[in-house]
Design an enzyme around this catalytic site. Structure first.
Site, PDB file in Angstrom:
ATOM      1  N   ASP B 330     -44.658  16.172 -44.515  1.00  0.00           N
ATOM      2  CA  ASP B 330     -43.939  16.140 -43.241  1.00  0.00           C
ATOM      3  C   ASP B 330     -43.302  14.782 -42.938  1.00  0.00           C
ATOM      4  O   ASP B 330     -42.486  14.680 -42.029  1.00  0.00           O
ATOM      5  CB  ASP B 330     -44.848  16.607 -42.101  1.00  0.00           C
ATOM      6  CG  ASP B 330     -45.044  18.129 -42.129  1.00  0.00           C
ATOM      7  OD1 ASP B 330     -44.303  18.825 -42.853  1.00  0.00           O
ATOM      8  OD2 ASP B 330     -45.948  18.625 -41.440  1.00  0.00           O
ATOM      9  N   TYR B 414     -45.413  23.840 -36.420  1.00  0.00           N
ATOM     10  CA  TYR B 414     -46.650  23.077 -36.307  1.00  0.00           C
ATOM     11  C   TYR B 414     -46.462  21.758 -35.589  1.00  0.00           C
ATOM     12  O   TYR B 414     -45.407  21.147 -35.648  1.00  0.00           O
ATOM     13  CB  TYR B 414     -47.205  22.824 -37.723  1.00  0.00           C
ATOM     14  CG  TYR B 414     -48.714  22.862 -37.748  1.00  0.00           C
ATOM     15  CD1 TYR B 414     -49.385  24.053 -37.532  1.00  0.00           C
ATOM     16  CD2 TYR B 414     -49.449  21.715 -37.956  1.00  0.00           C
ATOM     17  CE1 TYR B 414     -50.771  24.094 -37.532  1.00  0.00           C
ATOM     18  CE2 TYR B 414     -50.830  21.744 -37.960  1.00  0.00           C
ATOM     19  CZ  TYR B 414     -51.489  22.936 -37.749  1.00  0.00           C
ATOM     20  OH  TYR B 414     -52.850  22.971 -37.748  1.00  0.00           O
TER      21      TYR B 414
END
Lengths: 695, 695
Positions: B330, B414
């Protein structure tokens, strides 16, 4: 909760889980006393509620919850007592409902009850004034006017007294300290900065001096003759002794303008039912365990029957006699309730606080109040969940509100802050914060900067020995009703296979069920997580057995060897999890009588029966830490926190708190701080209401 | 802090640690553009401050701290960019001070820059409208009016593209979902409750459709032909979709009537220095790492030069193609700063909040504001330490005030809540809270109650595959100056010995020094704790090397096998700690370019050099969790928290916060709740000021 009459008034005194009421202490003593010839003086050690069997309790509690009139259960008290000024220990079950003694037996001579405050103060006084102790102290040539302070310690056990009848005698070892000779009249001076090399051993029965041990003060086990002693500087903790206190910590207050979200009911004179955010549970209290949580439900669904700290033990690393005996069971040897702090508003507790007081017995069998022994409050604990839709930029965020039930105990130098914490999404956390003052021992002043094999030097002439802390939590479950099982899940890699795992990336989860009582360990390398499930109740979404996961942190097990008395006695220090078949008299994982115990009476022994785990098992969670002290841990130790969590796992049909309103500034009224754009003026934080970018 | 002129105004823009200012983005693009023929359009992927070497920075920072005029350092920007609409990736170092390009190179064809929001939105639009995708969707016979939503995902790597030139091409895999057919116009509908079995693969270069993968929906890897699909019920998270929201959660506010205890200075246009309770440090920000903490001092003593999240990776367990490729970095694949949330007062942050905004680049090289990307506030965190003298009953208690620097990022479904937390006693904690919505995949509706090998069914027809989360923290230390070393301590039992350990209770602590770069693991069974020490600086009390302990939690390492691309790429998932020799271009433990990477460019590779650890090492802390989903994790996942702590160890000469004033009701103004003595009336908590027993 279902609608029901509020439980209050005299009738509720007889609730089967109500802690012993004030008059019940007197009643217990009065019923027991006639078992003995007139004039026999009893020295009461322990007087607590003897709870009815679980099966009877559950019938009672369920009837009560369903608005039915439960069948009353007998009120009984458990009593441990001595014939005063003897070592004759007895255990009695006193039936208060029928005003009779159900059981009254003399314990084996090697069984010893805990120390009590009356004895402790009497020993302190006797030791310091004792001429033989004074004679030894004189050899140290302490500065004139030096005050000596005595910390009586639980004696412990060693292989020296194995099978030796004279060592069946109950003893107390004493550690002596000086107050700062330059300030001897300060009663809160930190005497742990001045440990002395003299350890008198006393009889608590008649306050006689048994012998005086001299302590090793070097790097090995040599015990040198006492000689004039050089003391280091003081290291005081009281605020008025600090050079200067900080002035730049601004007040931070927690405000609940519309009151708190929890409701407190009386379920007995001293028992309290707490209802908060779909949770409800009962809070009891006794001298040994302190707070006990009963009958935990979420949204009317049963989860846990009884949650309690079962025992703790703190074995020390220093192998040199007499330090090899230092291993304190702070529940079995003392009692959480007996030494629970009187919690102070705004000090121990921040926000809107509800206090619950408790009662314990004195040695005459009278009730003594432990005021504000437990506190209950809500706290914000950051964000519970959040999601921002990156397309619409709409974020939904819910803050993590928690309900805390806290108690704090002081055992001589040391403190434990214990808390059950409930949250919005079905989790229960048990937190231990270890703090207080290190148990220190004397070290030759000139060895202050020399590495020590048994501990860390935290101050001039002061060694803080390494030690381990072990805590044992007893979980008596009732997940979705009766018939609970314990399982564990593990994650493991799938074998590489051209068909099913062609790139070697796959893994799966395997479940194992515990069918026999025993000791079990967490294994982080397998993501092994234990779970209490109810195989009869299936999750409506995915059909799994409903359950609660247990997150217990890994730890280094007891370092003392398997033949040692540390190991034999501390039956909860060699596995993270013990699982046993439920037995009503198995509440204390180190055994009922831990004082000078020699093992064989705790959870390791019960688990070794290899019982089939039928009915609801009892789960014992053992966790701890190895305290390698730092200079920064002296004179006050910043808390070390350890947490255990019980977390729903396929118990609910979705996140159970999706109905919690999102966090909102209109409710939370946070304050935006502005940076002065023309120049950042130190110390001027302009507070303003509203939102905006701070760029 | 030493007295100095406040740093503000234009001059501070040039501070060597100042994040790129708005005009510097434009300047960077303007300096770089002439490297190319006129009319060449550049697609900027990354534009961040290129920091000067540590040795130069430290000289600068120390001069500044000492009130001297530091020698200015060149301002440079790091740039990753494509020639627009090509796959030609370049890396440039642009010298802003001298207005020249220091480096400008074409990267190897297998190197790919992260996705960016512009591409992501373009792909979403292209996919859903694509006739071939529409044709596949038609086979599902979704209810009329159903809206399809596309989540573009990083493509990942697999052995299928090893050495295959066509797979050097940058790709995006797309996962498709439906909105609730009964409520298709709700833009915040939870589409993750309706995963569809179609995965188009797109080229981000020209937005062309490469192919459409069909997903397995059973219990094995069989891919069935698309057929009419039954959808389950919705599972919405937005509050207005809940049947009823709770009404009994009362407001809880944090109030600081005298303002906050921290001070914010500008050290550059966007850089902020925070001073709080003897701490001071700088907060920077960039697109990749988000918040970066620089130059941490406590009471003017240097501790850490640079603290940053280096990368994270989330590999999934499901081995069935195409899921075997799901493994998202990420930071390297997206960028914390790029997707940092605009934090909301009273929602993400409670109390008195200072926000810091950041700047990132768009694809044209322009600065784009990330408003309120970081927030700073104080919080109470329970009791820091307490001791009650049982003789005088005087208790001294100090509450644990913390300073929190927080950011929150959203990566598609998320969220991660990231926080650096400083406390009063010298600890620094880094906390990750994982939350948001699970990445879901389709499952045949009739398999909803069947145990699945690759994940947990969280909703009708919705599988949440198992996955691991790994985080990698980069610690660039400066404990008490330069010349730091990394050691670890272990506790081990002493052998039983009649002379030195007669009762088998003794243990000691052994220290080991790391002399070579490498990967190292925590070992709870030995209480192994790593520590960064400065052997040249000795503790004044006990002579130990001063240090900071590292508490990094154990974890299950990567489950994918050693030959897998998950393993090759995720170079920080096989050890808890990596230690490397400092190198200025080694900031990212998964490598600079993680998108479709194949390994060999991260911390495992650097550590494998086996460098002697001379000078200050860099310490990489790797931690994570294995997420075995629960039904309770859907639709919103209650946060899972993981913490790493840096804690002084024989650094100070006593508890460094003994000068913090004790907690006091006069300051804290807590509220005592009274139980109505005549009967506990539910819902009526009477609030009153004052102290007292609540018995």
């Amino acid at each position: 909760m279902t609608a029901k009459e509020p439980n209050h008034g005299a009738a509720t005194i007889y609730h089967p889980l109500g802690p012993l009421a004030e008059f019940e202490f007197a009643q217990t003593a009065a019923i027991l006393q006639p078992s003995w010839p007139e004039g026999t003086s009893l020295h009461f050690k322990s007087m607590v509620l003897l709870e009815p069997p679980k099966v009877e309790l559950i019938a009672y509690l369920d009837a009560e919850r369903n608005g039915q009139r439960p069948v009353p259960l007998a009120r009984r008290a458990y009593v441990a007592y001595y014939i005063r000024n003897t070592d004759k220990l007895h255990e009695a079950h006193v039936n208060l409902t029928e005003a009779k003694v159900d059981r009254n037996v003399r314990m084996e001579p090697q069984c010893h009850a805990p120390n009590d405050p009356e004895e402790t103060f009497a020993i302190e006084a006797a030791v310091v004034e004792h001429p033989k102790v004074q004679a030894e102290l004189a050899k140290l040539h302490l500065p004139p006017g030096t005050r000596v302070v005595c910390d009586p310690w639980i004696y412990g056990s060693d292989s020296a007294n194995k099978g030796n009848p004279k060592d069946d005698v109950r003893l107390v070892q004493c550690y002596l300290y000086a107050r700062d000779p330059a300030n001897p009249d300060e009663p809160d001076g930190c005497h742990y900065a001045f440990p002395l090399p003299i350890s008198p051993v006393m009889s608590p029965v008649d306050l006689s001096l048994v012998r005086i041990d001299t302590l090793p003060t070097g790097l090995d086990n040599e015990v040198k003759p006492l000689q004039p002693m050089k003391l280091g500087p003081p290291n005081e903790y009281i605020p008025e002794a600090q050079k200067q206190l900080r002035t730049d910590l601004k007040p931070l207050r927690v405000v609940q303008p519309e009151g708190v979200s929890f409701v407190v009911d009386k379920y007995s004179d001293l028992g309290r039912t707490i209802s908060w955010q779909k949770w409800d549970f009962k809070v009891g209290f006794n001298a040994r365990e302190g707070m006990v949580i009963y009958d935990v439900h979420y949204d009317e669904q049963p989860l846990f029957h009884r949650l309690s700290l079962s025992d703790m033990v703190i074995p020390y690393a220093d192998p040199r006699p007499p330090y090899h005996r230092k291993s304190a069971f702070d529940l079995g040897d003392v009692g959480v309730g007996l030494v629970a702090n009187n919690l102070k508003l705004g000090c121990d507790c921040l926000g809107s606080i509800f206090y619950i007081s408790g009662l314990v017995n004195d040695t005459r069998g009278r009730a003594v109040e432990v005021p504000n022994a437990m506190c209950i409050h809500e706290q914000d604990h950051g964000i519970l969940w959040k999601h921002t839709n990156y397309r619409t930029r709409r974020g939904v965020v819910v803050r993590n509100r928690e309900l805390v039930v806290q108690t704090i105990l002081t055992v001589a130098n040391y403190e434990y802050i214990l808390a059950w914490i409930f949250n919005l999404s079905g989790d229960i956390t048990y937190e231990v914060r270890a703090t207080g003052i290190l148990s220190t021992v004397p070290l030759d002043l000139e060895l202050t900067k020399t590495k020590n094999p048994y501990g860390v030097v935290v101050h001039s002439g002061v060694l803080a020995p390494y030690h381990q802390h072990f805590f044992s939590l007893r979980i008596d479950p009732r997940i979705a009703g009766s018939g609970n099982q314990v399982v564990y899940d593990e994650a493991y890699a799938l074998p590489r296979d051209a068909d099913t795992n062609p790139h070697g990336t796959g893994y799966t989860v395997r479940r194992s069920q515990l069918s026999k009582s025993g000791g079990y360990d967490v294994d982080v390398s397998k993501s092994r997580v234990f779970q209490i499930i109810n195989p009869k109740v299936r999750n409506e979404v995915n059909g799994s057995a409903v359950g609660y996961k247990i997150h217990v942190p890994p730890m280094q097990f007891l370092l003392a060897d398997d033949e040692s008395y540390h190991h034999r006695r501390a039956e909860f220090t060699d596995h993270n999890v013990y699982v046993t078949r439920h037995a009503p008299d198995e509440l204390f994982s180190g055994g009922t009588f831990t004082n000078q115990s020699t093992g064989g009476t705790g959870v390791r022994s019960w688990a070794a029966r290899g019982d089939d785990l039928e009915g609801d098992p009892v789960v014992w969670l053992n966790f701890g830490l190895n305290h390698i002290p730092r200079v920064e841990d002296f004179p006050f130790m910043p808390q070390e926190s350890i947490k255990v969590m019980l977390r729903p796992s396929n118990f609910f049909n979705r996140n159970p708190a999706m109905d919690v309103p999102p966090s909102d500034q209109a409710i939370n009224r946070s304050v935006l701080l502005n940076l002065n754009r023309t120049g950042c003026e130190r110390g001027q934080n302009v507070a303003a209401q509203g939102k905006g970018s701070a760029l």
